[in-house]
Design an enzyme around this catalytic site. Structure first.
Site, PDB file in Angstrom:
ATOM      1  N   SER A 162       0.821  -1.214   0.000  1.00 18.20           N
ATOM      2  CA  SER A 162       0.000   0.000   0.000  1.00 18.20           C
ATOM      3  C   SER A 162       0.856   1.266   0.000  1.00 18.20           C
ATOM      4  CB  SER A 162      -0.870  -0.039   1.261  1.00 18.20           C
ATOM      5  OG  SER A 162      -1.312   1.242   1.618  1.00 18.20           O
ATOM      6  N   TYR A 170      -2.070  -0.598  10.215  1.00 16.69           N
ATOM      7  CA  TYR A 170      -2.341  -1.115   8.867  1.00 16.69           C
ATOM      8  C   TYR A 170      -1.096  -0.950   7.993  1.00 16.69           C
ATOM      9  CZ  TYR A 170      -3.916  -1.195   4.036  1.00 16.69           C
ATOM     10  OH  TYR A 170      -4.021  -1.451   2.687  1.00 16.69           O
TER      11      TYR A 170
HETATM   12  N1  LIG Z   1      -8.573  -0.253  -2.013  1.00 18.06           N
HETATM   13  C1  LIG Z   1      -7.444   0.438  -1.877  1.00 18.06           C
HETATM   14  O1  LIG Z   1      -7.393   1.645  -2.102  1.00 18.06           O
HETATM   15  C2  LIG Z   1      -6.166  -0.243  -1.447  1.00 18.06           C
HETATM   16  C3  LIG Z   1      -5.013   0.539  -1.334  1.00 18.06           C
HETATM   17  C4  LIG Z   1      -3.831  -0.068  -0.932  1.00 18.06           C
HETATM   18  C5  LIG Z   1      -3.786  -1.415  -0.682  1.00 18.06           C
HETATM   19  N2  LIG Z   1      -4.926  -2.150  -0.786  1.00 18.06           N
HETATM   20  C6  LIG Z   1      -4.830  -3.596  -0.495  1.00 18.06           C
HETATM   21  O2  LIG Z   1      -5.397  -4.318  -1.570  1.00 18.06           O
HETATM   22  C7  LIG Z   1      -6.010  -5.513  -1.092  1.00 18.06           C
HETATM   23  C8  LIG Z   1      -7.469  -5.564  -1.524  1.00 18.06           C
HETATM   24  O3  LIG Z   1      -8.128  -4.422  -1.002  1.00 18.06           O
HETATM   25  P1  LIG Z   1      -9.666  -4.122  -1.255  1.00 18.06           P
HETATM   26  O4  LIG Z   1      -9.792  -2.654  -1.347  1.00 18.06           O
HETATM   27  O5  LIG Z   1     -10.192  -4.981  -2.330  1.00 18.06           O
HETATM   28  O6  LIG Z   1     -10.261  -4.544   0.160  1.00 18.06           O
HETATM   29  P2  LIG Z   1     -11.514  -5.467   0.522  1.00 18.06           P
HETATM   30  O7  LIG Z   1     -11.680  -5.338   1.994  1.00 18.06           O
HETATM   31  O8  LIG Z   1     -12.684  -5.110  -0.323  1.00 18.06           O
HETATM   32  O9  LIG Z   1     -11.008  -6.902   0.136  1.00 18.06           O
HETATM   33  C9  LIG Z   1     -10.221  -7.719   0.982  1.00 18.06           C
HETATM   34  C10 LIG Z   1     -10.916  -9.066   1.108  1.00 18.06           C
HETATM   35  O10 LIG Z   1     -10.101  -9.910   1.919  1.00 18.06           O
HETATM   36  C11 LIG Z   1     -10.978 -10.728   2.669  1.00 18.06           C
HETATM   37  N3  LIG Z   1     -10.262 -11.224   3.870  1.00 18.06           N
HETATM   38  C12 LIG Z   1      -9.839 -10.506   4.947  1.00 18.06           C
HETATM   39  N4  LIG Z   1      -9.275 -11.315   5.851  1.00 18.06           N
HETATM   40  C13 LIG Z   1      -9.326 -12.583   5.324  1.00 18.06           C
HETATM   41  C14 LIG Z   1      -8.904 -13.857   5.784  1.00 18.06           C
HETATM   42  N5  LIG Z   1      -8.328 -14.021   6.982  1.00 18.06           N
HETATM   43  N6  LIG Z   1      -9.108 -14.929   4.971  1.00 18.06           N
HETATM   44  C15 LIG Z   1      -9.686 -14.783   3.762  1.00 18.06           C
HETATM   45  N7  LIG Z   1     -10.139 -13.593   3.285  1.00 18.06           N
HETATM   46  C16 LIG Z   1      -9.948 -12.515   4.055  1.00 18.06           C
HETATM   47  C17 LIG Z   1     -12.142  -9.838   3.043  1.00 18.06           C
HETATM   48  O11 LIG Z   1     -13.320 -10.573   3.341  1.00 18.06           O
HETATM   49  C18 LIG Z   1     -12.287  -8.980   1.796  1.00 18.06           C
HETATM   50  O12 LIG Z   1     -13.308  -9.480   0.952  1.00 18.06           O
HETATM   51  C19 LIG Z   1      -5.813  -5.494   0.423  1.00 18.06           C
HETATM   52  O13 LIG Z   1      -4.652  -6.225   0.722  1.00 18.06           O
HETATM   53  C20 LIG Z   1      -5.599  -4.031   0.734  1.00 18.06           C
HETATM   54  O14 LIG Z   1      -4.868  -3.844   1.926  1.00 18.06           O
HETATM   55  C21 LIG Z   1      -6.115  -1.604  -1.160  1.00 18.06           C
END
Ligand SMILES: NC(=O)c1ccc[n+]([C@@H]2O[C@H](COP(=O)([O-])OP(=O)(O)OC[C@H]3O[C@@H](n4cnc5c(N)ncnc54)[C@H](O)[C@@H]3O)[C@@H](O)[C@H]2O)c1
Length: 326
Positions: A125, A150
């Site tokens: 991130s 985080y």
């Molecule tokens: N959306 C953003 O702007 C952004 C920015 C930087 C990094 N990220 C990273 O990208 C990835 C996806 O983010 P997103 O925005 O789609 O978030 P999101 O919360 O929509 O998706 C993450 C998914 O992981 C699942 N999850 C969490 N813990 C789990 C576990 N123990 N076992 C199985 N599944 C599990 C959740 O149910 C969720 O559906 C994450 O790693 C997040 O940290 C996202």
């Protein structure tokens, strides 16, 4: 190529898996449908994106269950997106950030190595840069002071990926910058802004209007993942890439872009949350050097597509999902 996507009922994972399916690449997804925000939204997401049959309910904290899925599907590539998101919530409830983002990450990497997966592409991130790094942020910058648990969990993923012994699995980290788009997360600003317009409610803005973000459209992230997955460039291994267009906008400019599209927001200005970075701005030099697609969707086009999606959902659901998140 056979791709396993973790976090596949999530925002980025769901959109990615739908794209992989459309492209005809053999792929499956896993997710534990956590309640960080509405599990009902995750169910609807996988149903409407047409991926419900290839998404299995698995918790990456459960090593045996995870290993079973790997043994059955035999992926050649893993795109690891499952994590507990959100900077602010990590202050209130730190446990999932350690369980899912640390132990879950370790399990997924460990089993990928054990099963001879070729490429392990994982989400880091922009929050790892913290405050005080000069802009635009470069992957080679020294970073030492994450501002939240985080951000710390993501920085530690990069370090685990670097130091965990390599047998055959290449690791590639993606520092994602404020991703938005259809099926976006209800705890994030763009969903909340558009929802407040749709529902005609006031928007409580807990960020200064001069705060700047390098907003990245979700389809551009899928393109980057596809480019990296299908590349035969051995030099990609062990690299970390910024994933953003390198064109940050202030919140004021974001609101103006929405206003110009006829999306009216009634803003209630609140003090800025101390955990938010004032500015994120990615250098795109490295991603360009490796010939990977640089995110290029304009903010206007991305907001238009997200607005169109939000209008395709029932107001009741949009409101319910909004209320389910912090
Ligand atoms: N959306 C953003 O702007 C952004 C920015 C930087 C990094 N990220 C990273 O990208 C990835 C996806 O983010 P997103 O925005 O789609 O978030 P999101 O919360 O929509 O998706 C993450 C998914 O992981 C699942 N999850 C969490 N813990 C789990 C576990 N123990 N076992 C199985 N599944 C599990 C959740 O149910 C969720 O559906 C994450 O790693 C997040 O940290 C996202």
């Amino acid at each position: 190529m056979k791709i396993l996507v973790t976090g596949a009922a999530g925002f980025i994972g769901g959109n990615l898996l739908a794209k992989l399916k459309e492209t005809g690449i053999s792929s499956i997804g896993i997710d534990s449908f956590t309640n960080y925000y509405s599990p009902d939204m995750k169910e609807k997401r996988v149903n409407q994106l047409g991926i419900s049959e290839i998404v299995k309910t698995v918790d990456i904290g459960n090593e045996d269950e995870l290993r079973r899925v790997f043994k059955e599907f035999k992926p050649t590539h893993v795109v690891h997106l499952a994590a507990q998101g959100g900077v602010r919530a990590s202050k209130v409830d730190p446990k999932p950030y350690l369980l899912s983002n640390q132990v879950g990450f370790l399990n997924t990497l460990l089993i990928s190595e054990e099963m001879g997966v070729e490429k392990f592409i994982y989400a880091s991130s922009s929050s790892v840069y913290g405050e005080g790094v000069k802009t635009p942020f470069k992957e080679s910058d020294q970073i030492s002071a994450p501002k939240s648990l985080y951000a710390l969990s993501k920085l530690s993923n990069e370090l685990i990926a670097k130091h965990f012994p390599v047998k055959s699995t290449e690791r590639i980290g993606l520092r994602l910058f404020t991703v938005y788009g259809p099926w976006g997360r209800p705890d994030m600003a763009i969903y909340r802004l558009l929802a407040s317009s749709l529902l005609n409610t006031n928007f409580e803005l807990s960020a200064g209007q001069d705060l700047k973000r390098d907003f990245t459209f979700v389809d551009d992230v899928s393109k980057v993942v596809l480019d990296i997955s299908s590349s035969s460039d051995k030099d990609l291994s062990s690299n970390i890439f910024n994933v953003a267009g390198g064109k940050p906008y202030t919140i004021k400019e974001l609101l103006k872009t929405m206003e110009d599209l006829g999306i009216h927001i009634k803003v209630n200005q609140k003090p800025q949350d101390e955990l938010d970075l004032n500015l994120t701005h990615a250098s795109t030099d490295k991603i360009q050097k490796f010939g990977i697609s640089v995110p290029e969707t304009t903010l206007k086009s991305g907001i238009e597509q997200t607005w169109s999606w939000i209008n395709s959902q029932s107001k009741n659901d949009i409101s319910k999902w909004l209320a389910s998140s912090v």
